[in-house]
Design a protein around this motif. Structure first.
Motif, short mmCIF file in Angstrom:
data_model
loop_
_atom_site.label_atom_id
_atom_site.label_comp_id
_atom_site.label_asym_id
_atom_site.label_seq_id
_atom_site.Cartn_x
_atom_site.Cartn_y
_atom_site.Cartn_z
N GLU A 173 -16.09 -14.14 -33.01
CA GLU A 173 -15.48 -12.93 -33.55
C GLU A 173 -14.42 -12.38 -32.60
N LEU A 174 -14.71 -12.39 -31.32
CA LEU A 174 -13.75 -11.92 -30.32
C LEU A 174 -12.52 -12.83 -30.30
N LEU A 175 -12.75 -14.12 -30.40
CA LEU A 175 -11.65 -15.08 -30.44
C LEU A 175 -10.78 -14.85 -31.67
N ARG A 176 -11.40 -14.63 -32.82
CA ARG A 176 -10.65 -14.37 -34.05
C ARG A 176 -9.82 -13.10 -33.94
N ARG A 177 -10.44 -12.04 -33.39
CA ARG A 177 -9.71 -10.77 -33.22
C ARG A 177 -8.55 -10.92 -32.24
N ALA A 178 -8.78 -11.66 -31.16
CA ALA A 178 -7.71 -11.89 -30.18
C ALA A 178 -6.58 -12.70 -30.80
N ARG A 179 -6.92 -13.71 -31.60
CA ARG A 179 -5.90 -14.53 -32.24
C ARG A 179 -5.03 -13.67 -33.16
N LYS A 180 -5.67 -12.78 -33.89
CA LYS A 180 -4.92 -11.88 -34.79
C LYS A 180 -4.07 -10.90 -33.98
N SER A 181 -4.65 -10.32 -32.96
CA SER A 181 -3.96 -9.32 -32.14
C SER A 181 -2.76 -9.90 -31.40
N VAL A 214 -4.17 -18.68 -28.06
CA VAL A 214 -4.69 -17.33 -27.82
C VAL A 214 -5.29 -17.21 -26.42
N ILE A 215 -5.98 -18.24 -25.95
CA ILE A 215 -6.56 -18.20 -24.61
C ILE A 215 -5.46 -18.17 -23.56
N THR A 216 -4.42 -18.98 -23.75
CA THR A 216 -3.30 -19.00 -22.81
C THR A 216 -2.60 -17.65 -22.77
N LYS A 217 -2.34 -17.06 -23.95
CA LYS A 217 -1.69 -15.75 -24.00
C LYS A 217 -2.55 -14.68 -23.34
N ALA A 218 -3.85 -14.72 -23.58
CA ALA A 218 -4.76 -13.72 -23.00
C ALA A 218 -4.81 -13.86 -21.48
N LEU A 219 -4.85 -15.09 -20.98
CA LEU A 219 -4.87 -15.29 -19.53
C LEU A 219 -3.55 -14.83 -18.90
N ASN A 220 -2.43 -15.14 -19.53
CA ASN A 220 -1.13 -14.67 -19.02
C ASN A 220 -1.07 -13.15 -18.99
N GLU A 221 -1.59 -12.52 -20.03
CA GLU A 221 -1.58 -11.06 -20.10
C GLU A 221 -2.47 -10.46 -19.00
#
Length: 65
Positions: free
Chosen positions: A14-22, A31-38
């Motif tokens: 669910e967290l992964l889905r929300r992060a992908r959308k966000s 999404v993992i790469t973008k989140a780590l960069n952020e």
């Protein structure tokens, strides 16, 4: 080009889905790469702001600590 490494991790779907959308990412890898960069960028900004506060430049106040 940065080296890539294949790895296996357990993630909350669910967290992964929300992060992908966000983050408007089309894949789990993206999404993992973008989140780590952020996360890294946020820490660098935090360190720069702490440095400004420590040096007393301007009237910066740390309201979060």
């Amino acid at each position: 080009m940065a080296t890539k490494k294949r790895t296996s991790v357990l993630l909350n779907e669910e967290l992964l889905r929300r992060a992908r959308k966000s983050l408007k990412a089309s894949s789990n890898t993206e999404v993992i790469t973008k989140a780590l960069n952020e996360a890294v960028t946020n820490k660098e900004i935090e360190a720069a702001l702490k440095n400004l506060i420590r040096k007393g430049r301007g009237r910066f106040v740390d309201i979060y600590r």
